[in-house]
Motif scaffolding. Structure first.
Motif, PDB file in Angstrom:
ATOM      1  N   ILE A  11       0.890  -1.170   0.000  1.00 17.77           N
ATOM      2  CA  ILE A  11       0.000   0.000   0.000  1.00 17.77           C
ATOM      3  C   ILE A  11       0.924   1.215   0.000  1.00 17.77           C
ATOM      4  O   ILE A  11       1.909   1.256   0.729  1.00 17.77           O
ATOM      5  CB  ILE A  11      -0.992  -0.016   1.180  1.00 17.77           C
ATOM      6  N   TYR A  13       2.463   4.994   0.258  1.00 19.31           N
ATOM      7  CA  TYR A  13       2.413   6.160   1.138  1.00 19.31           C
ATOM      8  C   TYR A  13       1.767   7.311   0.403  1.00 19.31           C
ATOM      9  O   TYR A  13       2.109   7.575  -0.760  1.00 19.31           O
ATOM     10  CB  TYR A  13       3.823   6.615   1.525  1.00 19.31           C
ATOM     11  N   THR A  25       4.639  -2.249  -9.967  1.00 17.03           N
ATOM     12  CA  THR A  25       4.211  -3.338  -9.068  1.00 17.03           C
ATOM     13  C   THR A  25       2.739  -3.667  -9.314  1.00 17.03           C
ATOM     14  O   THR A  25       2.331  -4.831  -9.271  1.00 17.03           O
ATOM     15  CB  THR A  25       4.442  -2.954  -7.587  1.00 17.03           C
ATOM     16  N   ASP A  50      -1.310   3.709   2.150  1.00 15.70           N
ATOM     17  CA  ASP A  50      -0.840   3.647   3.526  1.00 15.70           C
ATOM     18  C   ASP A  50      -0.941   5.069   4.061  1.00 15.70           C
ATOM     19  O   ASP A  50      -0.169   5.937   3.651  1.00 15.70           O
ATOM     20  CB  ASP A  50       0.628   3.177   3.470  1.00 15.70           C
ATOM     21  N   GLU A 257      13.282  -2.690  -1.343  1.00 17.69           N
ATOM     22  CA  GLU A 257      13.620  -1.937  -0.119  1.00 17.69           C
ATOM     23  C   GLU A 257      12.721  -2.302   1.062  1.00 17.69           C
ATOM     24  O   GLU A 257      13.053  -1.990   2.210  1.00 17.69           O
ATOM     25  CB  GLU A 257      13.573  -0.424  -0.402  1.00 17.69           C
ATOM     26  N   PHE A 288      12.982   0.747 -10.676  1.00 20.23           N
ATOM     27  CA  PHE A 288      13.144   1.575 -11.857  1.00 20.23           C
ATOM     28  C   PHE A 288      14.050   2.715 -11.416  1.00 20.23           C
ATOM     29  O   PHE A 288      13.765   3.378 -10.399  1.00 20.23           O
ATOM     30  CB  PHE A 288      11.814   2.165 -12.314  1.00 20.23           C
ATOM     31  N   MET A 295      14.103   5.861  -8.877  1.00 19.73           N
ATOM     32  CA  MET A 295      13.148   6.859  -9.333  1.00 19.73           C
ATOM     33  C   MET A 295      12.198   7.147  -8.179  1.00 19.73           C
ATOM     34  O   MET A 295      11.623   6.230  -7.597  1.00 19.73           O
ATOM     35  CB  MET A 295      12.377   6.273 -10.512  1.00 19.73           C
TER      36      MET A 295
END
Ligand code: MSP
Length: 642
Positions: A11, A13, A25, A50, A257, A288, A295
């Protein structure tokens, strides 16, 4: 209720606006969902936003908006972007939704009741931007390992006993080798766990925004701790017990990440602690990047899907085809194990090679030949064995790739039959079969149509509108089930074919529309000798020159020559070899698929040992460099030019 295939994105931010990284994604989930549906399964795709956490609160303050109004606005922009790209999510979950609070508080209570949550004092550094606690030893020059500023926090808090899950997590990873993917990232998780898992602080003092800890209004649940719960909450839990028709999730997709610390350790540990089933597969892709940097909106280097769509529209794509071209580019450039520099040059290259050349050219040539040689309908003849073999291989390769989540490989497999078709036509030469009245012409043309029909079916999860457009041109209903793909009955003999319509016109030139490029310095103009004025000729003299539209199907530089490129072109049904002095100015891969104008009745000549059977037309720029002439829009190959 039967279990549905359940695939999720993180979700997002709402402190920033959506870009192609988020779309990436979502595309992964969208393709997996559409593939399952094509196979007749029921599938559900979850995405969302989120919206709690300090980071969002600070962003709202900076924007001078009330937090709720701010999150409503940004959340809508994520939804709009998903809708723009026809990302077919079933649930758009928001963590400010009251049900998310119910589910988060319930899981907190279960874990506390089970002895996995305890109270203690937290003293340490907090990285607001990454919403993570940071070890003293990790802080360098006031920055977290992610390079973000940190804040000192000292407060009584709730902790999750993550350390006690190290062993069960390692056991799970060992017993189920495909649970965490890809392999390289799984190894990072193993190393991370083996280093020692620390208990983590899972609450913050209540800033008036977030989900209160049950029974302790003074604190809110740490944003990551409740954000991961969204995957379960969206299935209707806790009202609907788990397992249910959605839970456990089949695939959690995300970028690297947030894989190791959150999705591959914290979240499964929470589920283990609550006695709930674990997701079946957790998979992270790379980033990407732009000029090797991730990015992101905050770095100001993010490309928006709409910019790409508009770039394709500028060159003559319809909105539907442009959307699908972006969808295609996202999957073709998919950063599976490594990162991908997703520049507009790369996107244009993918478009020209895959869509304009291979797909567009294959469809166009086949339909034109079918109208010319077999009366504009699908011949009632057996497809040839070699074509059927290639269809079978492509279908198997596609299914395997999607099921192993290698979506870039799936895209390659989907286009396989079309790429095969272009070579097959060059080899089988339907124009020669037609000229000589060879009956195999019918088998070749039926095979050609079936190859296109196969790619139509296989590209469908990635490019649904383009697939439908192909079916329309074939005069057929779109493929709607996996089993139909490659079945000759779905391209039945006698079906009337429509006229070819260009779907993906070649992009004319590289433009700096999507990201800013430095302005090129104008080259100093060379003094050029003016050519002698051309002598007048009779109209009849001009008519003696046969000018034709041709298409370049192969191009290779001639070794040992500074200037010459060897081209294979089709002039209608005829294939020719033409040598052109364009080597220093055009890359072979930029030539393939391009339409040009040629002098078709020039006497063949030998240049550097190679025969040239015609001449292409080009203008000279101020420096004498060639500028190839090309029809203003697609013209059938072989059309006369006056
Ligand atoms: N809110 C958390 C996720 C919580 S999930 C329970 C978060 N949000 S985020 O807005 O930062 O989104 C991160 C995700 O967006 C990545 O994991 C990835 O799915 C996608 N991406 C954002 N930028 C991207 C790239 N530049 N490249 C690839 N994926 C990108 O983290």
């Amino acid at each position: 209720m039967a279990k549905r295939f359940y695939v999720t994105t993180p979700i997002y931010y709402v402190n920033s606006t959506p870009h192609v990284g988020h779309a990436l994604t979502m595309m992964a989930c969208d393709v997996e969902k559409r593939y399952r549906e094509l196979r007749g399964e029921e599938a559900c795709f979850l995405t969302g936003t989120d919206e709690n956490g300090l980071k969002v609160l600070e962003a709202a303050e900076q924007a001078g908006e009330e937090p709720q109004a701010f999150v409503d606005r940004i959340s809508r922009s994520f939804k709009d972007d998903a809708d723009l790209l026809r990302l077919d999510y079933d649930i758009f979950n928001r963590t400010t939704d009251p049900h998310h609070t119910v589910a988060s508080q319930r899981l907190f209570e279960i874990l506390r009741d089970n002895g996995h949550i305890f109270e203690d004092t937290y003293k340490g550094w907090y990285d607001v931007s990454a919403e993570t606690f940071v070890l003293e030893s990790e802080v360098v020059d006031g920055k977290s390992p992610d390079g973000n500023p940190v804040k000192w926090v000292e407060e009584k808090n709730w902790f999750f006993r993550l350390s006690s899950f190290a062993e069960p997590l390692l056991k799970k990873i060992e017993e189920e080798p495909d649970w965490l993917q890809p392999e390289g990232r799984k190894n990072e998780v193993v190393a991370f766990i083996k280093q020692g898992l620390r208990d983590i602080c899972i609450s913050r003092s209540n800033p008036g925004w977030g989900i209160p800890v049950p029974g302790d209004e003074s604190r809110v649940i740490y944003v990551w701790f409740e954000a991961v719960i969204n995957y379960l909450a969206a299935t209707g839990w806790p009202e609907k017990e788990a397992p249910n028709d959605l839970w456990p999730a089949d695939v959690h997709w995300m970028a690297k990440e947030i894989f190791t610390r959150f999705h591959a350790t914290l979240w499964p540990a929470m589920l283990m602690g609550a006695g709930l089933p674990l997701p079946k597969c957790v998979i992270a892709h790379g980033w990407f990047t732009f000029k090797s940097e991730k990015m992101s909106k905050s770095k100001g280097n993010a490309t928006k899907p709409l910019d790409l769509i508009e770039r394709f529209e500028e060159d003559g794509c319809s909105r539907d085809m442009a959307i699908d071209a972006v969808r295609w580019a996202l999957i073709r450039a998919f950063p599976y194990e490594t990162d991908t520099n997703f520049t507009s040059d790369e996107v244009e290259r993918i478009y020209n090679v895959d869509l304009a050349n291979d797909l567009g050219n294959g469809l166009n040539r086949t339909l034109s030949m079918a109208h010319k040689f077999v009366g504009g309908s699908i011949p009632d003849a057996e497809p040839e064995g070699e074509a059927l073999e290639s269809i079978k291989e492509a279908k198997e390769a596609f299914a395997k790739a999607v099921e192993e989540h290698r979506l870039h490989d799936a895209a390659e497999a989907a286009l396989g039959p079309i790429r095969y078709l272009n070579k097959y036509i060059d080899r089988r030469e339907p124009w020669t079969l037609n000229k000589n009245g060879v009956p195999a012409l019918n088998n070749v043309m039926r095979s050609a149509i079936l190859l296109i029909r196969t790619s139509e079916g296989l590209i469908r999860p990635i490019m649904p509108a383009a697939a439908a457009a192909i079916a329309r041109q074939l005069g057929l209903e779109p493929i709607s089930h996996w089993d139909q793909i490659g079945d000759p009955a779905t391209a039945a003999g006698g079906t009337a074919l429509s006229q070819p319509e260009p779907m993906y016109p070649r992009l004319q030139e590289k433009k700096a529309t999507v990201e800013e490029k430095p302005k090129e310095q104008p080259k100093p103009k060379k003094e050029k000798k003016q050519p002698e004025p051309a002598k007048e000729i009779e109209f009849g003299d001009f008519m003696n020159v046969s000018l034709k539209v041709a298409r370049i199907i192969e191009a290779e530089p001639i070794e040992g020559s500074k200037k010459l490129t060897k081209l294979q072109v089709t002039i209608g049904e005829e294939k020719r070899q033409i040598l052109a002095g364009i080597k220093q100015h055009y890359e072979p891969e930029d030539l393939i698929g391009r339409q040009i104008v040629v002098v078709a009745n020039l006497k063949p000549a030998k240049l550097m040992g190679h025969e040239s059977q015609g001449m292409l037309l080009a203008a000279d720029d101020v420096d004498g460099a060639p500028i190839l002439l090309q029809p203003d829009r697609e013209a059938p190959d072989g059309t006369s030019v006056h």
